[in-house]
Design an enzyme around this catalytic site. Structure first.
Site, short mmCIF file in Angstrom:
data_model
loop_
_atom_site.label_atom_id
_atom_site.label_comp_id
_atom_site.label_asym_id
_atom_site.label_seq_id
_atom_site.Cartn_x
_atom_site.Cartn_y
_atom_site.Cartn_z
N ASN A 262 36.45 14.40 -47.66
CA ASN A 262 34.70 14.49 -47.92
C ASN A 262 34.77 15.11 -49.97
OD1 ASN A 262 35.29 16.72 -47.25
ND2 ASN A 262 32.81 17.31 -46.97
N GLU B 134 39.32 27.28 -45.28
CA GLU B 134 37.48 27.16 -44.76
C GLU B 134 37.51 25.87 -44.52
OE1 GLU B 134 35.65 28.58 -46.80
OE2 GLU B 134 37.06 29.54 -47.84
N CYS C 226 30.52 20.27 -45.80
CA CYS C 226 30.33 21.50 -45.01
C CYS C 226 29.14 22.33 -45.34
CB CYS C 226 31.21 22.36 -45.49
SG CYS C 226 31.62 22.48 -46.92
P1 NAP Z 1 39.93 17.71 -40.58
O1 NAP Z 1 39.85 16.55 -39.51
O2 NAP Z 1 40.47 19.15 -39.83
O3 NAP Z 1 41.16 17.43 -42.11
C1 NAP Z 1 41.08 17.78 -42.69
C2 NAP Z 1 42.90 17.86 -43.16
O4 NAP Z 1 43.86 18.61 -42.45
C3 NAP Z 1 42.79 16.36 -43.73
O5 NAP Z 1 44.23 16.27 -44.56
C4 NAP Z 1 44.03 16.27 -42.62
O6 NAP Z 1 45.31 15.19 -42.41
C5 NAP Z 1 44.66 16.92 -42.32
N1 NAP Z 1 45.60 17.46 -40.53
C6 NAP Z 1 44.85 16.70 -39.92
N2 NAP Z 1 45.96 17.30 -38.73
C7 NAP Z 1 46.79 18.41 -39.28
C8 NAP Z 1 48.04 18.93 -38.42
N3 NAP Z 1 47.82 19.25 -37.49
N4 NAP Z 1 48.23 20.19 -39.09
C9 NAP Z 1 47.37 20.27 -40.68
N5 NAP Z 1 47.08 19.00 -41.24
C10 NAP Z 1 46.61 17.77 -40.52
O7 NAP Z 1 38.75 17.54 -41.38
P2 NAP Z 1 38.37 16.33 -41.86
O8 NAP Z 1 37.61 15.24 -40.82
O9 NAP Z 1 39.17 15.48 -42.83
O10 NAP Z 1 36.71 16.87 -42.35
C11 NAP Z 1 35.29 17.71 -42.13
C12 NAP Z 1 35.93 19.08 -41.39
O11 NAP Z 1 35.63 19.71 -42.74
C13 NAP Z 1 34.46 19.28 -41.59
O12 NAP Z 1 34.48 20.23 -40.21
C14 NAP Z 1 34.14 19.83 -42.57
O13 NAP Z 1 32.59 21.22 -42.59
C15 NAP Z 1 34.77 20.80 -43.25
N6 NAP Z 1 34.79 20.98 -44.79
C16 NAP Z 1 35.01 22.45 -44.34
C17 NAP Z 1 34.39 23.02 -46.28
C18 NAP Z 1 34.32 24.06 -45.99
O14 NAP Z 1 34.73 23.89 -47.90
N7 NAP Z 1 34.11 24.95 -45.43
C19 NAP Z 1 34.44 21.16 -46.27
C20 NAP Z 1 34.36 20.70 -46.85
C21 NAP Z 1 34.82 20.09 -45.10
P3 NAP Z 1 44.67 13.46 -42.36
O15 NAP Z 1 43.36 13.24 -43.14
O16 NAP Z 1 45.67 13.16 -42.39
O17 NAP Z 1 43.56 13.38 -40.57
#
Ligand code: NAP
Length: 496
Positions: free
Chosen positions: A169, A264, A298
């Site tokens: 995002n 995070e 988030c």
């Molecule tokens: P996600 O599916 O957890 O992916 C985050 C990152 O992890 C991506 O770069 C993804 O790569 C990578 N990834 C996937 N599988 C992995 C593995 N087994 N090992 C290491 N890395 C791996 O999250 P998202 O859909 O991108 O983002 C949405 C989530 O992020 C929501 O839950 C949101 O609340 C949270 N978020 C939190 C914050 C905060 O600061 N608290 C800020 C923004 C978003 P790929 O894209 O290649 O799968």
């Protein structure tokens, strides 16, 4: 898909390269990962599917580069970061165009993300020269039984290689919020960008390349997280992981070795509205907080907990404002744009249908076309509905009516998440009591939850994270304290 001018080097044919040892490279895998444009669902970009061998090479180069980088004077590291920030801002248009195409971020917001990222890099460089330029001096005679025979000097030293994994995002901003503190502190940095958002991130990395960072100090490997993620996070060369994303972070925390982790993760930010609240302010904040970037933040408002006596008025005001939001493609700068993937849209629809089946009141008709979901306020949500607890990450917001403020606090604290929350009231004394009772990393009083400004501390409790971000906290987290103790043969006291 041709790239022009300064970005010509980062693409080969129709596939973007990865960045290793100071050079743009094509993977030996011969495979690519497609990036689907969320708006038209066609392949927009292709990135390299890096191999494990290539990850090993990146780690080797990052390790040897870090030794020299840590010996580079702090002011020089800061100077290079300032240079990268300026180059990034100068190229905001092509980078913002990528954000529009790969994550459907509205054009204006995409440009804002790039500029904010440049500012974050510069702020980090400035903060770094102060935070890292100071250490401590301790004397032994303050501890019982000791004379003043030992002088202890402490300084902050880099950890080694920091692995940064941001989510889709904010692929530029949440990359630099890890890159800049790591580099100013003398670490080398390996980035694994999210697949949706990878091309924006590769452009951003090229700005660091153009700034002249020594080879190996910063690298970027691409590929699906599900394929190379485990290899990266469990790699013996990695000395620190800074991750932002969903539940994946919980799995990484269980697998990673004995290294510092900054996590995070998700949130279910509650918005508690008291009877004396300014409902115009509360309703505008709910619409901005809940529906900006189509709710894919988030810190989006993810559940409204409103006192029954004012609930009708609040819902009416929110609905009036929702009716004014524009819905359509990001190129037209619409308020609500398609969500990032078809599977996200299906997940959101699952939560909506569950609430419908269980009798919630829909304030608008549920409408979806492909990945585009029209803004929807769901009233009279009850605790047995999934949407009361789960994070839709879309333009859909539940309203739970409460008869006592304690019910609101209870709902907030019963969540597995504890990222942020907010309270609307004119009574600051009540606000403080409620804020203290809420189990979240931050509580906003009379405003929607938000991560920025980027130098504020940012942290989640429970499943929302480990550690704290924000410029200073991240710099400190990416360093370790080193002590040197001078032992004197005889006690020495400063003359009075
Ligand atoms: P996600 O599916 O957890 O992916 C985050 C990152 O992890 C991506 O770069 C993804 O790569 C990578 N990834 C996937 N599988 C992995 C593995 N087994 N090992 C290491 N890395 C791996 O999250 P998202 O859909 O991108 O983002 C949405 C989530 O992020 C929501 O839950 C949101 O609340 C949270 N978020 C939190 C914050 C905060 O600061 N608290 C800020 C923004 C978003 P790929 O894209 O290649 O799968």
């Amino acid at each position: 898909m041709g790239e022009n001018g300064v970005f010509a080097d980062i693409i080969a044919g129709d596939t973007f390269k990865y960045y290793s040892d100071g050079e743009w490279k094509v993977s030996a895998s011969g495979k690519f990962v497609p990036i689907i444009n969320p708006t038209n669902k066609k392949i927009q970009f292709k990135v390299q599917a890096c191999t494990q061998e290539e990850v090993n090479k990146v780690m080797e180069s990052a390790k040897s580069a870090q030794k020299l980088w840590a010996k580079t004077p702090l002011w020089k590291r800061a100077e290079l970061l300032h240079k990268a920030a300026a180059i990034l801002k100068d190229h905001k248009k092509p980078i913002a165009d990528c954000l529009v195409k790969e994550i459907a971020k509205a054009a204006k917001d995409a440009a804002t993300e790039v500029v904010r990222s440049g500012d974050l890099i510069s702020y980090c460089a400035e903060e770094g020269v102060r935070v890292l330029g100071e250490g401590k001096f301790l004397m032994s005679d303050s501890f019982p039984g000791n004379e003043r025979t030992k002088y202890c000097l402490t300084s902050k030293i880099p950890l080694g290689i920091v692995l940064a994994i941001p989510p889709f995002n904010y692929p530029v901003n949440l990359s630099v919020s890890k890159i800049a503190p790591a580099l100013i502190a003398g670490n080398s940095l390996v980035l694994k960008p999210p697949t949706q958002g990878a091309v924006s991130a590769l452009h951003m990395i090229h700005c660091f390349h153009l700034a002249g960072f020594p080879k190996g100090v910063i690298s970027c490997v691409t590929g699906k997280g599900s394929e190379i993620g485990d290899f990266l996070t469990m790699h013996p060369g990695v000395n620190c992981i800074s991750f932002t994303g969903g539940d994946t972070g919980i799995a990484i925390s269980k697998k990673a070795g004995m290294i510092p982790l900054q996590m995070e993760l998700g949130g279910k930010d509650a918005c508690i509205i008291l009877e004396d609240a300014d409902l115009d302010l509360a309703s505008s904040s709910i619409v901005k907080g809940g529906f900006s970037y189509s709710g894919q933040r988030c810190t989006a408002v993810k559940v409204v907990l409103v006192m029954e006596s004012i609930a009708d008025s609040l819902v009416k005001k929110v609905n009036e404002k929702l009716g004014k939001l524009t819905v359509g493609p990001p190129e037209n700068d619409c308020d609500i744009t398609p969500v990032v993937t078809e599977s996200s849209a299906n997940f959101i629809e699952g939560l909506v249908m569950d609430a419908k089946k269980k009798g919630a009141t829909f304030c608008q008709e549920y409408k979806r076309k492909d990945n585009l979901i029209w803004p929807l306020l769901i009233d009279n949500v009850k605790p047995d509905m999934r949407i009361a607890w789960e994070e839709p990450f879309g333009p859909v917001l539940p309203v739970v009516r409460i008869s006592k403020v304690e019910e609101g606090i209870h709902h907030c604290n019963a969540s597995n998440f504890g990222l942020q929350g907010c309270i609307f009231t004119k009574d600051i004394n009540k606000a403080i009591l409620i804020s203290d009772a809420m189990e979240t990393g931050t509580v906003q009083i009379n405003s929607a939850p938000a991560r920025g400004p980027d130098h504020f501390p940012f942290q989640g409790l429970k499943d929302s994270g480990i550690g704290s971000q924000g410029v200073t906290n991240s710099i400190n987290m990416m360093t370790k304290i080193k002590s040197t103790v001078i032992n004197l043969p005889t006690p020495s006291y400063t003359m009075g």
